[in-house]
Scaffold this motif. Structure first.
Motif, PDB file in Angstrom:
ATOM      1  N   UNK A  28       6.620   1.679   1.042  1.00  9.78           N
ATOM      2  CA  UNK A  28       5.405   0.863   1.094  1.00  9.78           C
ATOM      3  C   UNK A  28       5.337   0.109   2.409  1.00  9.78           C
ATOM      4  N   UNK A  30       1.850  -1.481   3.697  1.00 14.38           N
ATOM      5  CA  UNK A  30       0.774  -2.429   3.981  1.00 14.38           C
ATOM      6  C   UNK A  30       0.305  -3.251   2.785  1.00 14.38           C
ATOM      7  N   UNK A  31       1.102  -3.345   1.741  1.00 14.92           N
ATOM      8  CA  UNK A  31       0.760  -4.286   0.669  1.00 14.92           C
ATOM      9  C   UNK A  31       2.042  -4.807   0.028  1.00 14.92           C
ATOM     10  N   UNK A  32       1.876  -5.777  -0.873  1.00 14.86           N
ATOM     11  CA  UNK A  32       3.036  -6.404  -1.507  1.00 14.86           C
ATOM     12  C   UNK A  32       3.126  -5.961  -2.950  1.00 14.86           C
ATOM     13  N   UNK A  33       4.322  -5.961  -3.455  1.00 14.74           N
ATOM     14  CA  UNK A  33       4.484  -5.757  -4.888  1.00 14.74           C
ATOM     15  C   UNK A  33       4.478  -7.142  -5.540  1.00 14.74           C
ATOM     16  N   UNK A  34       3.893  -7.270  -6.745  1.00 15.14           N
ATOM     17  CA  UNK A  34       3.804  -8.594  -7.371  1.00 15.14           C
ATOM     18  C   UNK A  34       5.166  -9.262  -7.505  1.00 15.14           C
TER      19      UNK A  34
END
Lengths: 559, 1086
Positions: A28, A30-34
């Motif tokens: 991954x 370009x985003x985050x995992x919660x």
């Protein structure tokens, strides 16, 4: 030999290309995992800001809430291409599907995201007081979304937790009692958790303890007015034109018996007026908010998020579609370098609204309405009855005598409110107008309204509250009204004070006079259809909800 | 062409036959009928595995064990010959061409196979026929050529996308396209660069570029389409939509170097225009609409829109410069009749006209478009290796002004054999594409944003004079909330897409043992796309306060493929076995970056100088994604005397796209074939030259979800707090679903290949049945859950069909006149099951949702909507309708002359979504193609007919054209409008200027999409050795899309406006129209 070497080299290709299962791990970028959220106020703040911004990105983007909140009422007018849909009672036209979807879906996104926030902060371990404040925000925002939904759609599903926490996505509609119990419960919790404005940890631009109380006042007032039976309301309105098709200069006075809003029969009106009165009084005594000395001080960039403004939509000039809005453009138009209106100035208040004020006196029209403006190569004026004042170069309005009026252009026959000019840059159509979401004047008037109902007529406190709003706008103070007259006067005062702040439709609906007020007009002077039917009392729920939610039940009646 | 390729292969395989137990040597030369030496002819001692191949001069030398030995001379495309050695030591043989055996060897998954020995459904494209139509891209050339392969244009734009569907739609997802494998390397692409600019309300349009544009069709040697599971199973998780294998040309062994030059010139024009109201009709209509608004809705008007009066205005201000241009005292507002007579004078906004009768906006945007296409190629080969090098320049103009596509490509294919056991091969292609596009199809957009040139050309006011966009933008502003001046957009909008593609496929192949080969494939695929956009201040997107908006969007895709394959090929007497085992890895990286800026001092430097932008608060958006695939594969082919054939294959695929539990999946397949014609009882019939039945079953997959779909994600959301920008995080559009797994298709196929009448008639018949389970679906969920959609595996879909293709050689091979007919026809039935409750495909377009229904028992592509029954002709009719009876008198009056929507549910009192019915099905009942080609001496001629039958098209253009405001409408909407005086002729509702009209997708928007098209007609003549040094000249002329028979009312029934999305195919919305084109060309061979 050469062959062997070469072949083993080639076969090496297999092993070179082979790596372990790690190669199939999805990387991954370009985003985050919660789960990557930090256990800290900063981490919680990211989620909280997301819920606040949802209001911009879902509910207010593309003027969505402007249409639901402001277009479907008796005092607004504009071109048919803006008001032809929801503004004409056509709540299902295809062109405005996105408005229905963003309203319903947007508020529910707020609910869901607030749930995610509550669940995340529950697991966090930083300073308890700050954690409670975060909880309070999430509880408030969830309650706010529910409140908007219940007033627009009637019975609604309640989402007690997020899907990630195991919630079933197929939630049935709950009756109004249950919905309001949940809203009131959330707001009471929020009241207990949130910082007051004077707390050093309070963040300007967000909601405070008093804000949660203020919303509670609105909730109680909704239940109280909606369930009140056998009461009369007088309002000014009626046809826009005379029988000979000429424009009608003044509205008619119309008295009707208000209806009990469907579903609210179960509530005890008196009890909720008392709750509203007490809670409003608490807000007024709480000292978090004060009325600005004059009406126009509400509408400056410097006074944003302060004083009378309990909560405003946060916005940024020239931001993206989510953070900036076209509010100034819609209601006033943006100007070019020469100060001429380049585009916009579409929606305003009807002339019959203008006629609700004392002329030349009340600053809410003297200063609150745009009287002179530069567009299409000329300086123009409004209202048309000012022809003599223009000729006389009346200094109150700054007329120079050169202003013109085009009787044949409907664009001219409406009042544009200067409140929407409170932007840092009026040369752009993506402005930072901070839309008032909760204004203290609203609470003060609701206090006057409730006091009048609780005591069987206006007492001194009720007059004081009402007149506090009128005095600062140089309007005449009122006195000597009976309960019915006072009730009607406050409803109309709210229309004067809170014009185009997304309160008028709510007032018409909760007082059960929406159909009377709208149908008395029929078609307005700009050919906007104001005729309404029973079905218009509730908005249609987006069809997707009805199709995909097995437990939802039927559409609202008539849609 | 095929021969060259085959001879190369034969040469490669020839090496396998090493010699042993030599007793004596026989030499000789092999020639063809013309006396030319034949290189690469396989010479085999019958009954043994010992053999050799002829060299460049056709000479061979072989050891034979005894006098009674028989030598078998075989060469692909030639009739084999057997010669008993006897006492001869020198044997010269002449082979003659076998017209029926030209396509003897076909490329299959990870290898090649004799066509005779195929057990699966594999269709080969006759590239020769295809190239006769001079297609600019391969996918277009495929249309109608193959049974079971449905090719639909997305739109007709130069470089525009094509949708190819093999054996029906397998999936709800957007991925219903076949897998393309070019020279053995799977081709993947990341899609083009976005055409939206942040801050300009433009939605990314559905227009897409064709990823295969980078291939020059002239470089193609062969195309095979693998249709059934046993043929595609080796591609495992990507095989379920079929596989298209493309082989490019290699140097062929012809004993000399060959230079070829192909030049093509064509002229295209729009094949049809839509009859819209002219200015007079429009003005009349608008006046009536205004009057009717008063009659039916009580709205008041000050004057008619076309009153025929003079008016005074004050000053007209140029909105660009803010200068007072001129003071006009008087201008004229024409009446409808004035447009018939011609108007001379000053119109509103200071536009002077002379004898003005109206503007035909379609006329202004269409053009006759010339195109040129040149290919220069060099090829040749020796025993050790060969080369093929080509260069191509294409300059294709679109029939809409300012749309064109340019391609510059270079290809070099080289192979070389070392030491007799090692061969290396590398095929490399570089292409630069430059695509100027005008926004034709469009999702939506509010206001004037990008509503598409076609839409505006149809809807723009015919009463408005045209003028150059350099002055007077006020006119543009008047209706800009609705649409933009099409003339401005074709002349002043910049939307260029530059693509750079590198596709490289290489291998090294080593012969470890005579029967065992190892091959290592390496593939690189890079595509970099860059879109440059500029909206000047004369366009509504770029006018003040934005003062010009520039955008630059980039997207790169880089993929690597590594494949290691081991092949064992051995014949034991009558038994022959080919076994393949392999391991493959593929990985890709994709990046994008979109940048935009506005507030330019002028439009002069456009998007070339972002530094000049005074305001650049627009976001820079970028991102990266990565993914990969890892697989093990194996296949065994066995045959006994080429009579009984069997294939078994297996692939195990692992992907990054799924979560831990579902990363791996296995795909098995098997097939049997029986050559009946080799059995006595058939041979005795003396009818069949070949007769083979095939039976296959297999599993294939589809992993058609984007990367990261299984993961929950928090995405940044820009926000504000007290005047300062602060970012928060929110969950994405949909929740992650770690349980997602592969779609699996179970496919049965039964086939029959037959040849009779001395191989002059060839027939292939296939019957298949497919069931695809665990469909990856973006399921709609209750918005109250916080997510409108969720990805799940749900439901199944079945496709059943029959495919028939046949070719006939009408005359004996010896005849001077040759007439070849080839045709195909196929039918497919698609059905959804296991869904439970109804679902819908995503929005048709902005704000038009729930149109494509998914329901058990119905096909994908079912349209649901309202049924209509004429118009409400009188008030009694309105009152008699229970759904209208409870309306007020005023509301009832409005309905006069409006479309009557049928109430179909149990509740007669209201019309709502429950009253909808199935109103269309976009799946064709059958698809067909028929090619006729003629050859007489040096003359060739052909014509190709292609068509589909029985599909519906949702003509969203009709829905859009709702004639309730200032937009123009169809001429028929004027001629056949409802009037109270003459309601019986009505085909369209009353003119009514209103926002109150009830607009829904109804059966009025559905049209029959069947058509028959004369796709191509061509004639050619070959001159051999016209002058010394010149081998031959082929001169040809052809015409495309000359004639179409259809009832479809819009531009072109061959339309698929929403691209590759199988769930929403068959929609026409502002699609780029079809062009008729005429080509002339020449091919020189040195």
């Amino acid at each position: 030999m050469k062959k062997l070497v070469f072949i083993s080299f080639l076969l090496g290709g297999i092993f070179g290309a082979t790596s372990c299962e790690d190669a199939l791990q999805e990387e991954v970028f370009d985003f985050l995992s919660p789960s990557a959220l930090e256990n800290s106020p900063e981490g919680a703040n990211f989620i909280l800001q997301g819920v606040y911004s949802t209001l911009n990105s879902e509910v207010f983007q593309y003027d969505v809430m402007n249409r639901f909140g402001n277009m479907d009422e008796d005092h607004v007018t504009g071109p048919t291409w803006i008001l032809g849909g929801i503004g004409s009672g056509n709540f299902t036209i295809p062109g405005e599907a996105y408005i229905r979807e963003r309203t319903w879906g947007g508020y529910y996104k707020m609910v869901h995201r607030a749930n995610v926030g509550i669940e995340a902060v529950e697991k966090m371990t930083f300073d308890e007081e700050r954690r409670k404040d975060f909880m309070g925000h999430f509880q408030f925002l969830k309650a706010y979304a529910y409140f908007k939904l219940v007033t627009l759609y009637g019975k609604i599903p309640l989402m007690d937790k997020s899907l990630g926490a195991g919630a079933d996505s197929q939630q049935p509609r709950q009756d109004l009692q249950k919905v309001y119990t949940e809203i009131i419960d959330l707001l009471k919790k929020a009241e207990g958790n949130l910082y007051k404005r004077n707390n050093p940890n309070f963040v300007t631009g967000r909601i405070s303890k008093g804000g949660a109380s203020a919303l509670l006042v609105k909730v109680y007032s909704t239940i109280a007015a909606s369930s009140l039976a056998n009461a009369q309301v007088t309002f000014h309105g009626g046809p826009a034109r005379n029988p000979d098709a000429s424009l009608k200069a003044t509205p008619n006075e119309i008295t009707v018996t208000k209806k009990v809003v469907a579903g609210y029969e179960v509530f005890n009106s008196a009890e909720y007026f008392k709750l509203a009165r007490d809670k409003a009084k608490e807000v007024m005594q709480g000292g978090e908010f004060v009325l600005f000395p004059t009406f126009m001080e509400n509408w400056t960039v410097a006074n944003r998020n302060k004083g009378e403004h309990i909560w405003m939509l946060q916005a940024l000039t020239n931001g993206n579609n989510g953070t900036a809005s076209g509010t100034n453009n819609w209601y006033l138009g943006y100007v070019n370098a020469a100060g001429e209106i380049a585009n916009g100035r579409w929606v305003g208040c009807r002339d019959h609204w203008y006629e609700l004020f004392e002329d030349d006196k009340d600053e809410r029209v003297v200063k609150g309405v745009m009287h002179r403006w530069n567009q299409w190569g000329s300086i123009n004026y409004y209202p048309p009855k000012h022809a003599a004042k223009v000729a006389a170069k009346d200094p109150l309005y700054g007329y120079t005598g050169a202003e013109t009026y085009y009787a044949d252009r409907v664009d001219f026959y409406k009042a544009h409110l200067t409140k929407f000019g409170a932007v840092s840059d009026n040369k752009t159509d993506r402005d930072d107008f901070h839309f008032p979401l909760l204004r203290y004047a609203d609470i003060v008037l609701l206090y006057a309204e409730a006091e009048n109902e609780v005591n069987g007529g206006p007492n001194a406190e009720a007059y004081a509250a009402l007149n506090s709003i009128r005095k600062r706008s140089k309007a005449s103070e009122v006195s000597g009204l009976n309960q019915q007259r006072f009730r009607s006067f406050v409803i109309e005062e709210r229309a004067r004070e809170l014009a185009l702040e997304q309160n008028r439709r709510w007032d018409l609906i909760r007082w059960g006079i929406y159909l009377d007020a709208m149908n008395a007009i029929g078609v307005d002077e700009n050919n906007i259809t104001k005729r309404r039917e029973e079905k218009n009392l509730l908005m249609p729920v987006p069809e997707q909800e009805i199709i995909t939610n097995k437990n939802f039940g039927p559409q609202n009646p008539g849609w | 062409m095929y021969k060259k390729f085959i001879s190369t292969l034969a040469l490669l395989f020839g090496i396998i036959f090493t010699t042993y137990s030599q007793t004596r040597t026989v030499t000789g030369t092999v020639t063809d009928n013309a006396g030319e030496a034949l290189p690469g002819v396989s010479v085999l001692v019958k009954g043994t595995s010992s053999g050799t191949a002829s060299d460049a001069k056709g000479n061979f030398s072989i050891g034979v064990p005894s006098k009674s030995s028989t030598l078998v001379f075989s060469f692909v495309g030639m009739v084999s010959k057997e010669v008993v050695v006897g006492s001869q030591s020198k044997i010269n043989v002449t082979l003659s061409a076998d017209e029926n055996m030209l396509e003897d060897i076909v490329v299959v998954a990870y290898g090649t196979q004799k066509k005779r020995d195929l057990t699966g459904a594999v269709a080969s494209v006759n590239t020769k026929e295809m190239l006769q139509a001079v297609p600019t891209n391969i996918s277009q050339g495929l249309q109608g050529r193959l049974a079971g392969v449905l090719v639909q244009k997305n739109d007709g734009a130069p470089g525009g996308g094509v949708n190819i569907q093999i054996r029906g739609t397998n999936s709800f997802s957007s991925n219903t396209q076949p897998l393309y494998v070019i020279d053995g390397i799977p081709f993947t692409s990341g899609g083009g660069a976005s055409n939206s600019i942040a801050g300009v309300g433009t939605d990314a349009s559905q227009q897409n570029a064709n990823p295969l544009n980078f291939l020059n069709p002239q470089d193609i040697e062969a195309i095979e389409v693998l249709k059934d599971a046993s043929a595609t199973a080796l591609y495992g998780s990507r095989g379920s939509n079929g596989v298209v294998l493309i082989t490019t040309k290699k140097g062929s062994f012809e004993g000399r170097n060959i230079v070829e030059f192909t030049s093509n010139f064509s002229m295209s024009k729009v094949s049809k225009t839509i009859p819209m109201m002219n200015a007079y009709q429009y003005a009349t209509f608008q006046n009536e609409a205004t009057l009717n608004a008063q009659i039916y809705e009580n709205t008041v008007f000050e004057r008619l829109p076309y009153p025929g009066i003079y008016l005074s205005d004050t000053v007209w201000v140029d909105p660009a410069t803010r200068a007072n241009i001129q003071s006009i005292n008087k201008y004229y507002l024409p009446s409808p009749d004035d447009y018939r007579k011609g108007i001379t004078g000053n119109l509103q906004n200071n536009i002077a006209v002379e004898n003005f009768t109206g503007t035909d906006w379609q006329d202004l945007i269409f053009q006759s478009a010339p195109s040129q296409d040149y290919t220069l190629s060099f090829h040749g080969a020796t025993k050790e290796g060969g080369y093929s090098v080509s260069a191509n320049v294409l300059n294709q103009n679109g029939i809409i002004v300012n749309s064109n596509y340019k391609r510059y490509s270079m290809r070099a294919n080289v192979y070389r054999t070392f030491n007799k056991w090692l061969t290396i091969n590398t095929n490399n292609n570089f292409t630069r594409g430059e695509n100027n596009s005008v926004p034709t199809s469009s999702g939506s957009g509010s206001g004037s944003s990008l509503q598409g040139i076609l839409r505006t050309a149809l809807l723009y006011l015919p009463t408005t004079p045209n003028f150059e966009p350099t002055t007077n933008v006020q006119q543009n502003d008047q209706v800009s909330w609705l649409f933009a001046n099409p003339y401005f957009y074709t002349r002043d909008l910049k939307n260029q897409l530059f693509s750079n593609n590198i596709f490289s496929s290489s291998y090294a192949e080593a012969k470890i043992l005579p029967s065992l080969k190892f091959r290592q494939n390496v593939g690189f695929n890079y595509s970099g796309n860059e879109r440059a956009l500029y909206y000047g201040r004369l366009l509504s997107e770029g006018r003040e306060p934005r003062n010009g908006v520039a955008g630059n969007n980039k997207n790169t895709w880089y993929a690597t493929t590594l494949e290691s394959l081991l092949t064992y090929d051995k014949t034991f007497g009558d038994h022959s076995v080919v076994a393949l085992g392999g391991f493959t890895r593929e990985f890709w990286t994709s990046n994008y970056m979109n940048v935009s800026a506005s507030q330019f001092d002028d439009d002069l430097t456009r998007d070339f100088n972002f530094q000049r932008a005074k305001q650049s608060t627009y976001q820079i958006q970028n991102g990266q994604s990565k993914g990969g695939l890892m697989s093990f594969l194996g296949r065994v082919n066995y045959n006994y005397k080429s009579k009984y054939l069997a294939t078994l294959s297996y692939r195990r695929d692992g992907t990054t796209a799924f979560a831990a539990n579902n990363k791996w999946a296995n795909f098995y397949s098997g097939a049997l074939a029986w050559r009946l014609s080799d059995e006595k009882f058939i041979r005795n019939l003396n009818f069949f030259d070949d007769l083979k039945v095939r039976l296959g079953y297999g599993q294939i997959g589809n992993q058609s979800i984007g990367p990261y779909t299984t993961l929950d994600r928090l995405e940044p959301l820009q926000g504000v707090l007290n005047g300062v920008q602060v970012n928060g995080f929110v969950e994405g559009y949909r929740p992650g679903n770690p349980n997602l797994l592969w779609e699996t298709t179970h496919q049965y196929n039964a086939g029959l290949d037959a040849a009779f009448f001395q191989n002059r008639v060839n027939v292939t018949l296939d019957v298949y049945s497919k069931k695809t389970v665990d469909l990856l679906t973006e399921e709609q969920t209750p918005p109250s859950s916080g997510f409108p959609v969720k990805y799940v595996n749900a439901a199944f879909v079945t496709n059943k069909g029959v495919e028939l293709s046949a070719s006939v050689k009408v005359f004996q091979p010896a005849n001077a006149l040759q007439w070849d007919i080839s045709g195909n026809i196929s039918t497919n039935k698609n059905e959804i099951g296991g869904l439970g409750s109804d679902q819908y495909a995503s929005n048709l377009y902005y704000n038009v949702s729930r149109t494509f229904l998914r329901r058990d028992g119905l096909p994908i592509g079912t349209i649901i909507g309202y049924k209509t029954d004429g118009f409400y002709d009188n008030i009694a009719e309105v009152k008699a309708d229970p759904s209208k009876a409870n309306l007020s008198d005023a509301a009832q009056k409005e309905l006069l002359g409006e479309v009557k929507i049928l109430n179909l549910d149990d509740d007669p009192t209201q019309i709502n979504e429950n009253d909808r019915a199935i109103i269309g099905n976009t799946n064709p009942k059958f698809v067909y193609g028929l090619n006729n080609s003629f050859r007489y001496r040096n003359f060739t001629a052909s014509f190709f007919i292609q068509g589909v039958y029985g599909n519906d098209i949702l003509n969203a253009n009709l829905f859009d054209m709702h004639i309730g405001d200032v937009r123009n409408g169809l001429e028929d909407a004027f001629l056949y409008r409802w009037t109270p005086e003459n309601p019986s002729i009505a085909k369209y509702p009353k003119p009514w200027n209103t926002q109150r009209r009830d607009r829904r997708i109804t059966d009025r928007d559905i049209e029959d999409g069947s058509y028959i098209r004369l796709k191509n007609v061509s004639v050619g003549y070959t001159l051999n050795n016209p002058v010394k040094g010149l081998g031959s000249i082929y001169i040809y002329a052809n015409a495309s899309n000359l004639w179409t028979l259809t009832n479809y009312s819009w531009y072109d029934p061959d339309v698929n406006g929403l691209g590759g999305n199988g769930g929403r195919s068959g929609v026409d919305f502002n699609s780029y129209p079809n062009a008729k084109s005429y080509n002339v060309g020449i091919k020189l061979t040195l």
